[in-house]
Design a protein around this motif. Structure first.
Motif, PDB file in Angstrom:
ATOM      1  N   LYS A  26       0.925  -1.022   0.010  1.00 36.74           N
ATOM      2  CA  LYS A  26       0.103   0.011   0.012  1.00 36.74           C
ATOM      3  C   LYS A  26       1.093   1.297   0.032  1.00 36.74           C
ATOM      4  N   ILE A  27       0.580   2.196  -0.831  1.00 34.43           N
ATOM      5  CA  ILE A  27       1.141   3.606  -0.713  1.00 34.43           C
ATOM      6  C   ILE A  27      -0.194   4.790  -0.152  1.00 34.43           C
ATOM      7  N   ASP A  28       0.046   5.158   0.788  1.00 34.11           N
ATOM      8  CA  ASP A  28      -1.144   5.927   1.430  1.00 34.11           C
ATOM      9  C   ASP A  28      -2.486   5.236   1.340  1.00 34.11           C
ATOM     10  N   ASN A  29      -2.485   4.087   1.650  1.00 36.57           N
ATOM     11  CA  ASN A  29      -3.799   3.218   1.596  1.00 36.57           C
ATOM     12  C   ASN A  29      -4.393   3.055   0.015  1.00 36.57           C
ATOM     13  N   TYR A  30      -3.774   3.239  -0.685  1.00 34.30           N
ATOM     14  CA  TYR A  30      -3.862   2.831  -2.294  1.00 34.30           C
ATOM     15  C   TYR A  30      -3.114   1.418  -2.407  1.00 34.30           C
ATOM     16  N   PRO A  31      -4.035   0.257  -2.682  1.00 36.69           N
ATOM     17  CA  PRO A  31      -3.380  -1.060  -2.721  1.00 36.69           C
ATOM     18  C   PRO A  31      -2.910  -1.178  -4.308  1.00 36.69           C
ATOM     19  N   ILE A  32      -1.671  -1.967  -4.181  1.00 36.89           N
ATOM     20  CA  ILE A  32      -0.941  -2.308  -5.400  1.00 36.89           C
ATOM     21  C   ILE A  32      -0.638  -3.970  -5.239  1.00 36.89           C
ATOM     22  N   PHE A  33      -1.304  -4.620  -6.314  1.00 33.70           N
ATOM     23  CA  PHE A  33      -1.356  -6.107  -6.132  1.00 33.70           C
ATOM     24  C   PHE A  33      -0.135  -6.571  -7.154  1.00 33.70           C
ATOM     25  N   VAL A  34       0.712  -7.592  -6.298  1.00 27.74           N
ATOM     26  CA  VAL A  34       1.899  -7.880  -7.011  1.00 27.74           C
ATOM     27  C   VAL A  34       1.951  -9.464  -6.834  1.00 27.74           C
ATOM     28  N   PRO A  35       1.766 -10.120  -8.065  1.00 23.65           N
ATOM     29  CA  PRO A  35       1.893 -11.385  -8.327  1.00 23.65           C
ATOM     30  C   PRO A  35       3.200 -11.975  -7.880  1.00 23.65           C
ATOM     31  N   ASN A  36       3.143 -13.122  -7.221  1.00 23.26           N
ATOM     32  CA  ASN A  36       4.486 -13.980  -6.809  1.00 23.26           C
ATOM     33  C   ASN A  36       4.956 -13.149  -5.781  1.00 23.26           C
ATOM     34  N   ALA A  37       4.516 -12.245  -5.011  1.00 24.16           N
ATOM     35  CA  ALA A  37       5.140 -11.540  -4.060  1.00 24.16           C
ATOM     36  C   ALA A  37       4.422 -12.215  -2.450  1.00 24.16           C
ATOM     37  N   LEU A  38       5.204 -12.692  -1.612  1.00 24.79           N
ATOM     38  CA  LEU A  38       4.706 -12.878  -0.213  1.00 24.79           C
ATOM     39  C   LEU A  38       4.568 -12.050   0.869  1.00 24.79           C
ATOM     40  N   ILE A  39       3.804 -12.535   1.855  1.00 27.66           N
ATOM     41  CA  ILE A  39       3.406 -11.511   3.163  1.00 27.66           C
ATOM     42  C   ILE A  39       5.078 -11.383   3.705  1.00 27.66           C
ATOM     43  N   ASP A  40       5.043 -10.209   4.299  1.00 24.22           N
ATOM     44  CA  ASP A  40       6.496  -9.937   5.075  1.00 24.22           C
ATOM     45  C   ASP A  40       7.595  -9.793   4.103  1.00 24.22           C
ATOM     46  N   GLU A  41       7.467  -9.780   2.822  1.00 22.01           N
ATOM     47  CA  GLU A  41       8.689  -9.584   1.985  1.00 22.01           C
ATOM     48  C   GLU A  41       8.895  -8.087   1.505  1.00 22.01           C
ATOM     49  N   LYS A  42      10.091  -7.743   1.369  1.00 24.38           N
ATOM     50  CA  LYS A  42      10.544  -6.427   1.142  1.00 24.38           C
ATOM     51  C   LYS A  42      10.752  -6.342  -0.275  1.00 24.38           C
ATOM     52  N   ILE A  43       9.998  -5.698  -1.091  1.00 26.76           N
ATOM     53  CA  ILE A  43      10.297  -5.956  -2.673  1.00 26.76           C
ATOM     54  C   ILE A  43      10.516  -4.549  -3.453  1.00 26.76           C
ATOM     55  N   GLU A  44      11.166  -4.920  -4.568  1.00 23.63           N
ATOM     56  CA  GLU A  44      11.112  -3.709  -5.547  1.00 23.63           C
ATOM     57  C   GLU A  44      10.051  -4.279  -6.573  1.00 23.63           C
ATOM     58  N   TYR A  45       9.247  -3.377  -7.262  1.00 25.48           N
ATOM     59  CA  TYR A  45       8.181  -3.658  -8.215  1.00 25.48           C
ATOM     60  C   TYR A  45       7.875  -2.449  -8.961  1.00 25.48           C
ATOM     61  N   LYS A  46       7.590  -3.011 -10.184  1.00 17.31           N
ATOM     62  CA  LYS A  46       7.372  -2.064 -11.323  1.00 17.31           C
ATOM     63  C   LYS A  46       5.634  -1.784 -11.653  1.00 17.31           C
ATOM     64  N   ILE A  47       5.258  -0.444 -11.641  1.00 22.54           N
ATOM     65  CA  ILE A  47       3.700  -0.372 -11.867  1.00 22.54           C
ATOM     66  C   ILE A  47       3.445  -0.605 -13.267  1.00 22.54           C
ATOM     67  N   ILE A  48       2.576  -1.892 -13.500  1.00 22.50           N
ATOM     68  CA  ILE A  48       2.082  -1.948 -15.200  1.00 22.50           C
ATOM     69  C   ILE A  48       0.922  -1.617 -15.219  1.00 22.50           C
ATOM     70  N   LYS A  49      -0.038  -1.500 -14.358  1.00 23.88           N
ATOM     71  CA  LYS A  49      -1.420  -0.951 -14.789  1.00 23.88           C
ATOM     72  C   LYS A  49      -1.745  -0.205 -13.555  1.00 23.88           C
ATOM     73  N   VAL A  50      -2.425   1.216 -13.783  1.00 20.12           N
ATOM     74  CA  VAL A  50      -2.963   1.919 -12.913  1.00 20.12           C
ATOM     75  C   VAL A  50      -4.505   2.109 -13.114  1.00 20.12           C
ATOM     76  N   LYS A  51      -5.310   1.788 -12.055  1.00 19.82           N
ATOM     77  CA  LYS A  51      -7.024   1.957 -11.954  1.00 19.82           C
ATOM     78  C   LYS A  51      -7.143   2.913 -10.963  1.00 19.82           C
ATOM     79  N   LYS A  52      -8.532   3.335 -10.756  1.00 17.31           N
ATOM     80  CA  LYS A  52      -8.811   4.055 -10.017  1.00 17.31           C
ATOM     81  C   LYS A  52      -8.545   3.590  -8.387  1.00 17.31           C
ATOM     82  N   ASN A  53      -9.178   2.533  -8.151  1.00 15.84           N
ATOM     83  CA  ASN A  53      -8.914   2.023  -6.911  1.00 15.84           C
ATOM     84  C   ASN A  53      -7.788   1.084  -6.320  1.00 15.84           C
ATOM     85  N   PHE A  54      -7.057   0.753  -7.443  1.00 17.38           N
ATOM     86  CA  PHE A  54      -5.849  -0.094  -7.169  1.00 17.38           C
ATOM     87  C   PHE A  54      -4.882   0.133  -8.573  1.00 17.38           C
ATOM     88  N   ALA A  55      -3.861  -0.606  -8.235  1.00 20.61           N
ATOM     89  CA  ALA A  55      -2.822  -0.742  -9.347  1.00 20.61           C
ATOM     90  C   ALA A  55      -2.108  -2.163  -9.261  1.00 20.61           C
TER      91      ALA A  55
END
Length: 453
Positions: A26-55
Protein backbone atom coordinates in the motif's frame (compact mmCIF):
# COMPACT_ATOMS: atom_id res chain seq x y z
CA UNK A 1 -4.44 12.27 -4.45
CA UNK A 2 -2.95 9.28 -6.29
CA UNK A 3 0.36 10.22 -7.93
CA UNK A 4 1.31 6.69 -9.02
CA UNK A 5 2.20 6.40 -12.73
CA UNK A 6 2.61 3.44 -15.04
CA UNK A 7 6.27 2.25 -15.29
CA UNK A 8 7.16 3.75 -11.86
CA UNK A 9 9.58 1.53 -9.96
CA UNK A 10 8.87 1.37 -6.22
CA UNK A 11 10.00 -0.35 -3.04
CA UNK A 12 7.54 -1.68 -0.49
CA UNK A 13 6.63 -4.29 2.08
CA UNK A 14 3.94 -6.92 1.40
CA UNK A 15 1.25 -6.73 4.11
CA UNK A 16 -1.39 -9.15 2.82
CA UNK A 17 -2.38 -11.60 0.04
CA UNK A 18 -5.44 -11.37 -2.23
CA UNK A 19 -7.64 -14.44 -2.82
CA UNK A 20 -5.64 -14.89 -6.05
CA UNK A 21 -2.44 -15.14 -4.02
CA UNK A 22 -1.06 -11.75 -5.12
CA UNK A 23 0.97 -9.73 -2.61
CA UNK A 24 -0.60 -6.47 -1.40
CA UNK A 25 1.55 -3.35 -0.99
CA UNK A 26 0.00 0.00 0.00
CA UNK A 27 1.01 3.59 -0.73
CA UNK A 28 -1.14 6.01 1.33
CA UNK A 29 -3.85 3.33 1.64
CA UNK A 30 -3.89 2.81 -2.16
CA UNK A 31 -3.38 -0.95 -2.82
CA UNK A 32 -0.96 -2.36 -5.40
CA UNK A 33 -1.32 -6.07 -6.21
CA UNK A 34 1.95 -7.84 -7.05
CA UNK A 35 1.82 -11.47 -8.29
CA UNK A 36 4.45 -13.87 -6.84
CA UNK A 37 5.16 -11.64 -3.80
CA UNK A 38 4.62 -13.08 -0.31
CA UNK A 39 3.58 -11.57 3.04
CA UNK A 40 6.42 -9.86 5.00
CA UNK A 41 8.66 -9.61 1.96
CA UNK A 42 10.47 -6.36 1.13
CA UNK A 43 10.28 -6.01 -2.64
CA UNK A 44 11.06 -3.80 -5.62
CA UNK A 45 8.22 -3.71 -8.15
CA UNK A 46 7.23 -1.94 -11.35
CA UNK A 47 3.75 -0.45 -11.86
CA UNK A 48 2.24 -2.00 -15.02
CA UNK A 49 -1.41 -0.94 -14.70
CA UNK A 50 -3.07 1.94 -12.81
CA UNK A 51 -6.79 1.96 -12.00
CA UNK A 52 -8.89 4.30 -9.87
CA UNK A 53 -8.97 2.04 -6.80
CA UNK A 54 -5.87 -0.14 -7.24
CA UNK A 55 -2.77 -0.78 -9.34
CA UNK A 56 -1.04 -3.93 -10.61
CA UNK A 57 2.70 -4.32 -10.10
CA UNK A 58 5.31 -6.66 -11.54
CA UNK A 59 7.80 -8.16 -9.10
CA UNK A 60 11.31 -7.01 -10.07
CA UNK A 61 13.39 -8.03 -7.07
CA UNK A 62 12.86 -9.59 -3.63
CA UNK A 63 15.09 -7.67 -1.20
CA UNK A 64 14.05 -9.62 1.88
CA UNK A 65 12.50 -13.07 1.37
CA UNK A 66 9.68 -14.63 3.34
CA UNK A 67 10.57 -17.87 5.13
CA UNK A 68 7.64 -19.41 3.17
CA UNK A 69 9.24 -18.71 -0.24
CA UNK A 70 10.44 -21.82 -2.08
CA UNK A 71 11.95 -22.47 -5.51
CA UNK A 72 9.07 -23.56 -7.84
CA UNK A 73 9.90 -27.13 -8.93
CA UNK A 74 8.24 -26.71 -12.35
CA UNK A 75 10.36 -25.23 -15.17
CA UNK A 76 7.25 -23.76 -16.87
CA UNK A 77 5.85 -22.11 -13.72
CA UNK A 78 6.65 -18.50 -14.61
CA UNK A 79 4.98 -18.80 -18.05
CA UNK A 80 2.12 -21.26 -17.57
CA UNK A 81 -1.23 -20.23 -16.07
CA UNK A 82 -2.06 -23.67 -14.62
CA UNK A 83 -0.58 -23.07 -11.14
CA UNK A 84 -0.30 -19.84 -9.16
CA UNK A 85 1.27 -20.81 -5.81
CA UNK A 86 4.34 -22.96 -6.49
CA UNK A 87 6.59 -20.22 -5.04
CA UNK A 88 4.84 -20.67 -1.67
CA UNK A 89 5.50 -23.51 0.81
CA UNK A 90 2.62 -25.98 1.08
CA UNK A 91 1.77 -25.14 4.74
CA UNK A 92 1.58 -21.46 3.69
CA UNK A 93 -0.78 -22.37 0.82
CA UNK A 94 -3.09 -24.17 3.27
CA UNK A 95 -2.98 -21.21 5.69
CA UNK A 96 -3.77 -18.76 2.85
CA UNK A 97 -6.82 -20.83 1.84
CA UNK A 98 -8.14 -20.86 5.40
CA UNK A 99 -7.54 -17.11 5.65
CA UNK A 100 -9.62 -16.60 2.50
CA UNK A 101 -12.58 -18.37 4.16
CA UNK A 102 -12.07 -16.52 7.48
CA UNK A 103 -12.03 -13.23 5.57
CA UNK A 104 -15.32 -14.00 3.78
CA UNK A 105 -17.27 -15.39 6.74
CA UNK A 106 -15.82 -13.70 9.86
CA UNK A 107 -14.80 -10.29 8.50
CA UNK A 108 -17.07 -9.58 5.53
CA UNK A 109 -19.95 -11.81 6.56
CA UNK A 110 -22.11 -11.96 9.66
CA UNK A 111 -20.76 -15.32 10.90
CA UNK A 112 -18.39 -14.44 13.76
CA UNK A 113 -19.62 -17.44 15.82
CA UNK A 114 -18.96 -20.02 13.09
CA UNK A 115 -16.00 -22.36 13.64
CA UNK A 116 -13.61 -22.35 10.68
CA UNK A 117 -11.23 -25.30 10.76
CA UNK A 118 -7.74 -25.60 9.28
CA UNK A 119 -7.56 -26.51 5.59
CA UNK A 120 -7.43 -30.26 4.94
CA UNK A 121 -4.32 -30.76 2.79
CA UNK A 122 -2.63 -33.59 0.91
CA UNK A 123 0.32 -35.68 2.09
CA UNK A 124 1.85 -35.25 -1.36
CA UNK A 125 0.40 -32.20 -3.15
CA UNK A 126 1.60 -33.18 -6.66
CA UNK A 127 0.48 -35.44 -9.55
CA UNK A 128 -3.13 -35.39 -8.33
CA UNK A 129 -5.20 -34.59 -11.44
CA UNK A 130 -7.09 -37.62 -12.78
CA UNK A 131 -8.24 -35.62 -15.83
CA UNK A 132 -6.13 -33.50 -18.19
CA UNK A 133 -7.53 -31.30 -20.95
CA UNK A 134 -4.61 -30.43 -23.21
CA UNK A 135 -4.97 -27.89 -26.02
CA UNK A 136 -3.19 -28.64 -29.32
CA UNK A 137 -1.60 -26.02 -31.60
CA UNK A 138 1.20 -25.41 -34.08
CA UNK A 139 4.47 -23.57 -33.41
CA UNK A 140 5.96 -21.03 -35.85
CA UNK A 141 8.00 -23.81 -37.47
CA UNK A 142 4.81 -25.90 -37.95
CA UNK A 143 5.61 -28.44 -35.22
CA UNK A 144 2.76 -29.65 -33.02
CA UNK A 145 2.75 -28.09 -29.56
CA UNK A 146 0.78 -29.40 -26.60
CA UNK A 147 0.70 -28.01 -23.10
CA UNK A 148 -1.25 -25.38 -21.18
CA UNK A 149 -2.10 -21.77 -21.85
CA UNK A 150 0.16 -18.90 -20.92
CA UNK A 151 -1.40 -16.80 -18.13
CA UNK A 152 -4.48 -14.88 -19.32
CA UNK A 153 -4.02 -15.88 -22.96
CA UNK A 154 -4.71 -18.65 -25.47
CA UNK A 155 -1.04 -19.00 -26.33
CA UNK A 156 -0.03 -22.66 -25.73
CA UNK A 157 3.20 -23.29 -23.81
CA UNK A 158 4.76 -26.43 -25.31
CA UNK A 159 5.46 -28.74 -22.35
CA UNK A 160 7.05 -32.12 -21.74
CA UNK A 161 5.94 -32.35 -18.14
CA UNK A 162 3.30 -30.99 -15.76
CA UNK A 163 3.76 -31.70 -12.06
CA UNK A 164 0.08 -31.62 -11.06
CA UNK A 165 -1.12 -34.10 -13.73
CA UNK A 166 -1.17 -37.85 -13.25
CA UNK A 167 2.24 -39.12 -14.36
CA UNK A 168 0.74 -41.28 -17.12
CA UNK A 169 -1.02 -38.32 -18.72
CA UNK A 170 2.35 -36.80 -19.42
CA UNK A 171 3.64 -39.92 -21.10
CA UNK A 172 0.47 -40.19 -23.22
CA UNK A 173 0.74 -36.52 -24.19
CA UNK A 174 4.34 -36.89 -25.36
CA UNK A 175 3.59 -40.01 -27.43
CA UNK A 176 0.49 -38.38 -28.97
CA UNK A 177 2.44 -35.22 -29.85
CA UNK A 178 5.05 -37.32 -31.68
CA UNK A 179 2.32 -39.24 -33.55
CA UNK A 180 0.57 -36.01 -34.61
CA UNK A 181 3.88 -34.75 -36.02
CA UNK A 182 4.83 -38.04 -37.73
CA UNK A 183 1.38 -38.61 -39.26
CA UNK A 184 0.86 -34.94 -40.24
CA UNK A 185 -2.46 -34.71 -38.38
CA UNK A 186 -4.31 -31.50 -39.25
CA UNK A 187 -4.27 -29.12 -36.23
CA UNK A 188 -7.07 -26.67 -35.45
CA UNK A 189 -6.30 -22.95 -35.66
CA UNK A 190 -8.36 -20.76 -33.31
CA UNK A 191 -8.07 -17.69 -35.54
CA UNK A 192 -8.96 -19.22 -38.90
CA UNK A 193 -11.33 -21.84 -37.37
CA UNK A 194 -9.73 -24.38 -39.75
CA UNK A 195 -8.01 -27.68 -39.01
CA UNK A 196 -9.05 -30.84 -37.14
CA UNK A 197 -7.40 -31.56 -33.77
CA UNK A 198 -8.38 -29.21 -30.94
CA UNK A 199 -7.73 -30.92 -27.61
CA UNK A 200 -6.58 -34.22 -26.16
CA UNK A 201 -8.41 -35.17 -22.95
CA UNK A 202 -7.04 -37.94 -20.73
CA UNK A 203 -8.84 -39.54 -17.77
CA UNK A 204 -7.49 -42.14 -15.35
CA UNK A 205 -9.16 -44.23 -12.66
CA UNK A 206 -7.36 -43.46 -9.39
CA UNK A 207 -7.97 -46.94 -7.95
CA UNK A 208 -8.66 -48.91 -11.17
CA UNK A 209 -5.81 -47.51 -13.34
CA UNK A 210 -8.26 -47.47 -16.29
CA UNK A 211 -7.04 -45.04 -18.95
CA UNK A 212 -9.33 -43.14 -21.36
CA UNK A 213 -7.99 -40.99 -24.19
CA UNK A 214 -10.32 -38.58 -26.00
CA UNK A 215 -9.46 -36.71 -29.21
CA UNK A 216 -11.55 -33.54 -29.52
CA UNK A 217 -11.92 -32.69 -33.19
CA UNK A 218 -13.44 -29.94 -35.32
CA UNK A 219 -15.24 -32.49 -37.55
CA UNK A 220 -15.74 -36.24 -37.96
CA UNK A 221 -13.11 -37.27 -40.51
CA UNK A 222 -10.03 -38.49 -38.61
CA UNK A 223 -8.17 -40.69 -41.09
CA UNK A 224 -5.07 -41.30 -38.94
CA UNK A 225 -7.18 -42.72 -36.07
CA UNK A 226 -6.50 -46.46 -36.76
CA UNK A 227 -2.70 -45.96 -36.79
CA UNK A 228 -2.79 -43.76 -33.67
CA UNK A 229 -4.95 -46.30 -31.80
CA UNK A 230 -2.62 -49.16 -32.71
CA UNK A 231 0.47 -47.24 -31.48
CA UNK A 232 -1.22 -46.10 -28.25
CA UNK A 233 -2.36 -49.62 -27.35
CA UNK A 234 1.19 -50.87 -27.83
CA UNK A 235 2.65 -48.08 -25.67
CA UNK A 236 -0.03 -48.14 -22.93
CA UNK A 237 -1.49 -51.61 -22.23
CA UNK A 238 -3.91 -50.19 -19.60
CA UNK A 239 -5.83 -48.07 -22.17
CA UNK A 240 -9.44 -49.17 -21.73
CA UNK A 241 -11.10 -46.71 -24.14
CA UNK A 242 -10.23 -44.29 -26.92
CA UNK A 243 -12.90 -41.84 -28.03
CA UNK A 244 -13.42 -39.03 -30.50
CA UNK A 245 -15.47 -36.07 -29.36
CA UNK A 246 -16.74 -33.74 -32.09
CA UNK A 247 -16.86 -30.04 -31.27
CA UNK A 248 -17.59 -27.74 -34.22
CA UNK A 249 -18.56 -24.76 -32.05
CA UNK A 250 -16.00 -21.97 -32.05
CA UNK A 251 -16.14 -21.23 -28.34
CA UNK A 252 -14.10 -21.86 -25.18
CA UNK A 253 -16.15 -24.97 -24.40
CA UNK A 254 -13.76 -27.92 -24.75
CA UNK A 255 -16.11 -30.84 -25.44
CA UNK A 256 -18.93 -31.06 -27.99
CA UNK A 257 -22.21 -32.99 -27.65
CA UNK A 258 -21.27 -35.95 -29.86
CA UNK A 259 -18.81 -38.70 -28.91
CA UNK A 260 -17.77 -41.81 -30.84
CA UNK A 261 -16.06 -44.78 -29.18
CA UNK A 262 -13.09 -45.68 -31.40
CA UNK A 263 -11.77 -48.46 -29.17
CA UNK A 264 -12.81 -50.38 -26.07
CA UNK A 265 -15.55 -49.71 -23.57
CA UNK A 266 -17.82 -46.69 -23.45
CA UNK A 267 -16.78 -45.65 -19.91
CA UNK A 268 -13.98 -46.08 -17.42
CA UNK A 269 -14.52 -47.41 -13.91
CA UNK A 270 -13.19 -46.02 -10.66
CA UNK A 271 -14.11 -46.17 -7.00
CA UNK A 272 -14.55 -43.61 -4.22
CA UNK A 273 -14.99 -44.72 -0.61
CA UNK A 274 -15.64 -48.32 -1.74
CA UNK A 275 -18.39 -47.37 -4.20
CA UNK A 276 -17.71 -48.14 -7.88
CA UNK A 277 -18.54 -45.55 -10.55
CA UNK A 278 -18.72 -45.74 -14.30
CA UNK A 279 -17.49 -42.45 -15.76
CA UNK A 280 -18.15 -41.33 -19.34
CA UNK A 281 -16.02 -38.88 -21.32
CA UNK A 282 -18.28 -35.96 -20.38
CA UNK A 283 -19.27 -36.93 -16.81
CA UNK A 284 -18.42 -34.48 -14.06
CA UNK A 285 -16.16 -36.36 -11.67
CA UNK A 286 -13.94 -34.70 -9.06
CA UNK A 287 -10.40 -34.13 -10.40
CA UNK A 288 -8.55 -35.08 -7.20
CA UNK A 289 -9.71 -38.51 -6.04
CA UNK A 290 -7.63 -38.71 -2.84
CA UNK A 291 -9.02 -35.39 -1.57
CA UNK A 292 -12.55 -36.16 -2.79
CA UNK A 293 -12.66 -39.15 -0.43
CA UNK A 294 -11.72 -36.80 2.45
CA UNK A 295 -14.24 -34.17 1.28
CA UNK A 296 -17.14 -36.65 1.11
CA UNK A 297 -16.21 -38.22 4.45
CA UNK A 298 -16.32 -34.74 6.01
CA UNK A 299 -19.75 -34.10 4.48
CA UNK A 300 -21.03 -37.45 5.78
CA UNK A 301 -19.56 -36.76 9.25
CA UNK A 302 -21.32 -33.38 9.31
CA UNK A 303 -24.64 -35.09 8.51
CA UNK A 304 -24.24 -37.20 11.73
CA UNK A 305 -26.20 -40.11 10.30
CA UNK A 306 -27.98 -42.66 12.47
CA UNK A 307 -29.28 -44.89 9.63
CA UNK A 308 -32.93 -43.73 9.64
CA UNK A 309 -32.47 -40.54 7.62
CA UNK A 310 -34.04 -39.49 4.37
CA UNK A 311 -31.40 -37.53 2.47
CA UNK A 312 -31.87 -35.21 -0.49
CA UNK A 313 -28.82 -34.79 -2.75
CA UNK A 314 -29.33 -31.72 -4.92
CA UNK A 315 -26.98 -31.11 -7.89
CA UNK A 316 -26.22 -34.85 -7.57
CA UNK A 317 -24.27 -35.38 -10.84
CA UNK A 318 -23.45 -39.06 -11.46
CA UNK A 319 -24.39 -39.82 -7.83
CA UNK A 320 -20.95 -39.66 -6.21
CA UNK A 321 -22.17 -38.21 -2.88
CA UNK A 322 -25.57 -39.96 -2.91
CA UNK A 323 -24.06 -43.39 -3.38
CA UNK A 324 -21.25 -42.77 -0.87
CA UNK A 325 -23.98 -42.13 1.75
CA UNK A 326 -26.58 -44.69 0.67
CA UNK A 327 -25.38 -47.57 2.87
CA UNK A 328 -25.66 -45.32 5.96
CA UNK A 329 -29.21 -43.95 5.49
CA UNK A 330 -32.81 -45.06 4.94
CA UNK A 331 -33.18 -43.51 1.46
CA UNK A 332 -31.34 -41.03 -0.78
CA UNK A 333 -33.15 -38.91 -3.38
CA UNK A 334 -30.88 -37.31 -6.02
CA UNK A 335 -31.80 -34.57 -8.49
CA UNK A 336 -29.78 -33.07 -11.34
CA UNK A 337 -30.57 -31.12 -14.55
CA UNK A 338 -28.18 -33.08 -16.84
CA UNK A 339 -30.02 -36.16 -18.25
CA UNK A 340 -26.79 -38.11 -19.01
CA UNK A 341 -25.61 -37.63 -15.41
CA UNK A 342 -28.89 -39.03 -14.04
CA UNK A 343 -28.62 -42.04 -16.38
CA UNK A 344 -25.08 -42.59 -15.04
CA UNK A 345 -26.28 -42.21 -11.42
CA UNK A 346 -29.01 -44.82 -11.95
CA UNK A 347 -26.52 -47.18 -13.59
CA UNK A 348 -24.02 -46.64 -10.74
CA UNK A 349 -26.73 -47.38 -8.15
CA UNK A 350 -27.52 -50.69 -9.92
CA UNK A 351 -23.80 -51.50 -10.27
CA UNK A 352 -23.37 -51.15 -6.48
CA UNK A 353 -26.71 -52.84 -5.65
CA UNK A 354 -27.86 -49.75 -3.74
CA UNK A 355 -31.62 -50.03 -4.01
CA UNK A 356 -32.50 -47.30 -1.46
CA UNK A 357 -31.82 -44.57 -4.05
CA UNK A 358 -34.04 -42.55 -6.40
CA UNK A 359 -32.57 -40.31 -9.11
CA UNK A 360 -34.66 -37.78 -11.03
CA UNK A 361 -33.74 -35.38 -13.83
CA UNK A 362 -35.05 -31.85 -13.30
CA UNK A 363 -34.48 -28.50 -11.60
CA UNK A 364 -33.79 -29.03 -7.91
CA UNK A 365 -36.37 -26.50 -6.64
CA UNK A 366 -39.22 -27.93 -8.81
CA UNK A 367 -38.42 -31.56 -8.02
CA UNK A 368 -38.10 -30.90 -4.26
CA UNK A 369 -41.57 -29.30 -4.15
CA UNK A 370 -43.02 -32.25 -6.08
CA UNK A 371 -41.43 -34.69 -3.60
CA UNK A 372 -42.75 -32.61 -0.71
CA UNK A 373 -46.30 -32.94 -2.12
CA UNK A 374 -45.74 -36.71 -2.20
CA UNK A 375 -44.98 -36.56 1.54
CA UNK A 376 -41.18 -36.93 1.32
CA UNK A 377 -39.62 -34.90 4.14
CA UNK A 378 -35.81 -35.01 4.19
CA UNK A 379 -33.79 -34.89 7.41
CA UNK A 380 -30.62 -33.82 5.61
CA UNK A 381 -30.11 -31.93 2.34
CA UNK A 382 -26.74 -32.15 0.59
CA UNK A 383 -25.94 -29.16 -1.65
CA UNK A 384 -23.02 -29.12 -4.11
CA UNK A 385 -23.72 -26.39 -6.70
CA UNK A 386 -21.51 -25.06 -9.54
CA UNK A 387 -19.28 -21.99 -9.00
CA UNK A 388 -22.18 -19.54 -9.32
CA UNK A 389 -23.75 -21.02 -6.19
CA UNK A 390 -27.47 -21.68 -5.63
CA UNK A 391 -30.35 -19.91 -7.38
CA UNK A 392 -32.35 -17.73 -5.01
CA UNK A 393 -35.49 -19.75 -5.82
CA UNK A 394 -33.65 -22.90 -4.67
CA UNK A 395 -32.67 -21.26 -1.34
CA UNK A 396 -36.31 -20.19 -0.84
CA UNK A 397 -37.39 -23.80 -1.47
CA UNK A 398 -34.93 -25.03 1.19
CA UNK A 399 -36.35 -22.47 3.63
CA UNK A 400 -39.89 -23.80 3.09
CA UNK A 401 -38.71 -27.44 3.23
CA UNK A 402 -36.87 -26.91 6.61
CA UNK A 403 -34.68 -30.04 6.83
CA UNK A 404 -32.87 -30.42 10.18
CA UNK A 405 -29.45 -30.15 8.53
CA UNK A 406 -28.01 -28.73 5.32
CA UNK A 407 -24.50 -29.82 4.33
CA UNK A 408 -23.22 -27.39 1.67
CA UNK A 409 -20.12 -28.27 -0.39
CA UNK A 410 -18.78 -25.33 -2.38
CA UNK A 411 -16.03 -24.73 -4.95
CA UNK A 412 -16.49 -20.97 -4.53
CA UNK A 413 -16.64 -19.72 -0.90
CA UNK A 414 -17.74 -16.23 -2.05
CA UNK A 415 -21.05 -17.52 -3.47
CA UNK A 416 -21.38 -19.90 -0.50
CA UNK A 417 -21.15 -16.91 1.86
CA UNK A 418 -23.85 -15.07 -0.13
CA UNK A 419 -26.12 -18.15 0.06
CA UNK A 420 -25.37 -18.58 3.78
CA UNK A 421 -26.65 -15.03 4.39
CA UNK A 422 -30.02 -16.01 2.87
CA UNK A 423 -30.19 -19.29 4.81
CA UNK A 424 -29.58 -17.36 8.06
CA UNK A 425 -33.30 -16.60 8.21
CA UNK A 426 -33.89 -20.12 9.59
CA UNK A 427 -30.46 -21.76 9.84
CA UNK A 428 -27.36 -21.37 11.98
CA UNK A 429 -24.03 -21.89 10.23
CA UNK A 430 -22.21 -24.16 12.71
CA UNK A 431 -18.90 -25.02 11.10
CA UNK A 432 -16.84 -24.79 7.88
CA UNK A 433 -13.86 -26.88 6.81
CA UNK A 434 -11.77 -25.82 3.79
CA UNK A 435 -10.38 -28.71 1.70
CA UNK A 436 -7.45 -28.31 -0.68
CA UNK A 437 -8.68 -30.03 -3.84
CA UNK A 438 -6.25 -28.21 -6.14
CA UNK A 439 -2.80 -27.81 -4.52
CA UNK A 440 -0.45 -25.24 -6.14
CA UNK A 441 -3.49 -23.23 -7.33
CA UNK A 442 -5.60 -20.58 -5.57
CA UNK A 443 -8.82 -22.66 -5.61
CA UNK A 444 -10.32 -23.78 -2.32
CA UNK A 445 -13.31 -26.04 -1.68
CA UNK A 446 -15.33 -25.87 1.55
CA UNK A 447 -17.82 -28.03 3.45
CA UNK A 448 -20.29 -26.17 5.67
CA UNK A 449 -22.84 -27.45 8.19
CA UNK A 450 -26.12 -25.58 8.72
CA UNK A 451 -28.60 -26.57 11.45
CA UNK A 452 -32.22 -25.50 11.74
CA UNK A 453 -32.61 -22.83 14.43
Amino acid sequence: MNTIQKNDIKDGEVIDLTHEGHGVVKIDNYPIFVPNALIDEKIEYKIIKVKKNFAIGKLMNVKQESKERIEPPCVYYTKCGGCQLQHMSYPAQLAMKKEQVVNLFHRKGDFKETTINDTVGMDNPWRYRNKSQIPVGLSHDKNVKMGFYRQRSHDIIDMDECLIQDDQHQQVMNVVKQLFNDLKVSIYNERSKQGLMRHVVIRTGYHSDDLMIIFVTNGKKFKQAPTIIEKLLKAFPNVTNIKQNINKTHSNVIMGDESITLYGKDKIEDSLSEVTFKISDRSFYQINSAQTEKLYQLAIDYAQLSGDEIVLDTYCGIGTISLSMASQVKHVYGVEVVPEAIADAQQNATLNQLENTTFVCGKAEDTILKWQQEGIQPDVVMVDPPRKGCDESFIQTLLTLTPQKIVYISCNPATQQRDAAMLQEKYKLIEITPVDMFPQTTHVETVALFELK
